[in-house]
Design an enzyme around this catalytic site. Structure first.
Site, PDB file in Angstrom:
ATOM      1  N   LEU A 164       1.657  -7.298 -34.876  1.00  0.00           N
ATOM      2  CA  LEU A 164       1.840  -7.174 -33.431  1.00  0.00           C
ATOM      3  C   LEU A 164       2.336  -8.495 -32.841  1.00  0.00           C
ATOM      4  O   LEU A 164       3.136  -8.497 -31.903  1.00  0.00           O
ATOM      5  CB  LEU A 164       0.538  -6.751 -32.752  1.00  0.00           C
ATOM      6  N   TYR A 165       1.857  -9.613 -33.369  1.00  0.00           N
ATOM      7  CA  TYR A 165       2.350 -10.910 -32.898  1.00  0.00           C
ATOM      8  C   TYR A 165       3.870 -10.960 -32.985  1.00  0.00           C
ATOM      9  O   TYR A 165       4.557 -11.318 -32.020  1.00  0.00           O
ATOM     10  CB  TYR A 165       1.735 -12.032 -33.740  1.00  0.00           C
ATOM     11  N   ALA A 166       4.414 -10.595 -34.141  1.00  0.00           N
ATOM     12  CA  ALA A 166       5.864 -10.600 -34.318  1.00  0.00           C
ATOM     13  C   ALA A 166       6.544  -9.630 -33.358  1.00  0.00           C
ATOM     14  O   ALA A 166       7.604  -9.930 -32.791  1.00  0.00           O
ATOM     15  CB  ALA A 166       6.208 -10.251 -35.761  1.00  0.00           C
TER      16      ALA A 166
END
Length: 349
Positions: A164-166
């Site tokens: 999700l960070y990416a």
């Protein structure tokens, strides 16, 4: 220039503010000093920038350095953010404020939507209503996700993030493009590749490994240490950011919608990789730490973690061609600088 740096108490933000101050820019730093990791390290960085006491209540803190001021504030505070833009009339903005970390996004995804999506939208809106000459923002090598063609090129599609960070950083690139297209705001995204160095984040490998080895504790080595990372020293990163800052994005006259280049646009939009272009295996990185400390690590070998990728390798051809960027610091030199700082800061070893 009058420059706003968000995430100014962070690892890269601190080093960047210091470099901008040294070259004579007027810098306003902004950071909410959250507790994702020990805030005392962030306070320590600010002290290096001449901020002796961080005031509560969004008050501006004056620095011992001429031309630098700091405000404790997050990008979620939209009205205060707009007031800051109105009062200062910034020439440029460098956005380094974000919820960082691949692994933390597995356990606290909401933090990433709040900081990386909603916060970035507020910043784009502030730049829309109080126009700036250039918005430079942090993206990440993590956007390459499931891509396996090496080295990673900005001209490759990045449609398969594995964390999700990416995904939130990929969203930042898309959001920036829409504002460049609609409102002609020059925006440049920088995909950072594994930044390390003095004053680094405590959740990153170099910090964790150094601390554990000195304390005689085991270190977690994922994928048998065979993962490759394009480790990039923070001062090289900072010089690259400044070179990009001084060269606002312009429309690409050769851009063609029939064969769209992901790295540029017919709007004033650009995306660059910023790395070392010399990937090293994690096990080699650990050996360099052991050599510098004069002490062997106790290694706990574990399988690859969810959200991680086996390798990163930055193609930095475009950044070199367009700005003259050229990383100087080897991994061995960088680790030496970090460990010297670590031992001094923590009175360790």
């Amino acid at each position: 220039m009058k420059v706003l740096v968000t995430g100014a108490a962070g690892f890269i933000g601190f080093h960047l503010c210091y470099a901008l101050i040294k070259r004579g820019d007027t810098v306003t730093g902004l950071d909410n000093i959250n507790d994702y990791y020990d805030p005392s390290l962030k306070i320590g960085r600010l002290k290096q920038l001449g901020i002796d006491n961080v005031k509560a209540g969004n008050k501006t803190c004056s620095s011992l350095y001429p031309g630098f001021s700091f405000m404790k504030m997050g990008l979620g505070e939209k009205e205060l953010l707009f007031s800051l833009f109105h009062e200062n009339e910034f020439d440029a903005v460098i956005n380094l404020a974000a919820q960082a970390g691949v692994r933390y996004s597995l356990v606290n995804p909401d933090a990433y939507i709040h900081a990386n999506i909603a916060g970035f939208l507020n910043l784009l809106e502030a730049c829309r209503h109080h126009p700036v000459k250039h918005l430079v923002y942090a993206s990440t090598s993590s956007v390459y996700g499931a891509n396996t063609s090496m080295p990673f090129s900005e001209h490759q599609p990045t449609n398969h993030p594995v964390s999700l960070y990416a995904a939130t950083k990929k969203a930042n690139e898309l959001m920036a493009h829409s504002y460049s297209h609609l409102y002609k705001i020059p925006t440049t995204g920088l995909r950072f590749f594994t930044v390390y160095g003095p004053w680094g984040r405590p959740d990153m490998a170099l910090f964790l490994f150094t601390k554990a080895i000195l304390n005689g504790e085991p270190i977690k080595v994922f994928n048998a240490g065979k993962m490759q990372r394009d480790f990039t020293y923070v001062e090289d990163i900072v010089q690259g950011i400044i070179k990009v800052l001084d060269k606002p994005a312009t429309p690409n006259a050769r851009w063609n919608g029939d064969n769209p280049d992901p790295a540029s646009s017919n709007a004033p939009y650009r995306v660059y990789n910023i790395g070392n272009n010399k990937p090293a295996e994690l096990i080699e990185f650990i050996e360099a730490i052991e050599n510098e400390l004069g002490k062997k690590a106790i290694k706990e070998f574990l399988p690859m973690q969810a959200g991680d990728v086996p390798a990163t390798h930055a193609d930095i051809t475009d950044l070199i061609t367009d700005t003259g960027y050229l990383p100087q610091i080897s991994v061995q030199q960088g680790i030496k600088h970090f460990i010297t700082w670590y031992k001094d800061y923590f009175k360790a070893g």
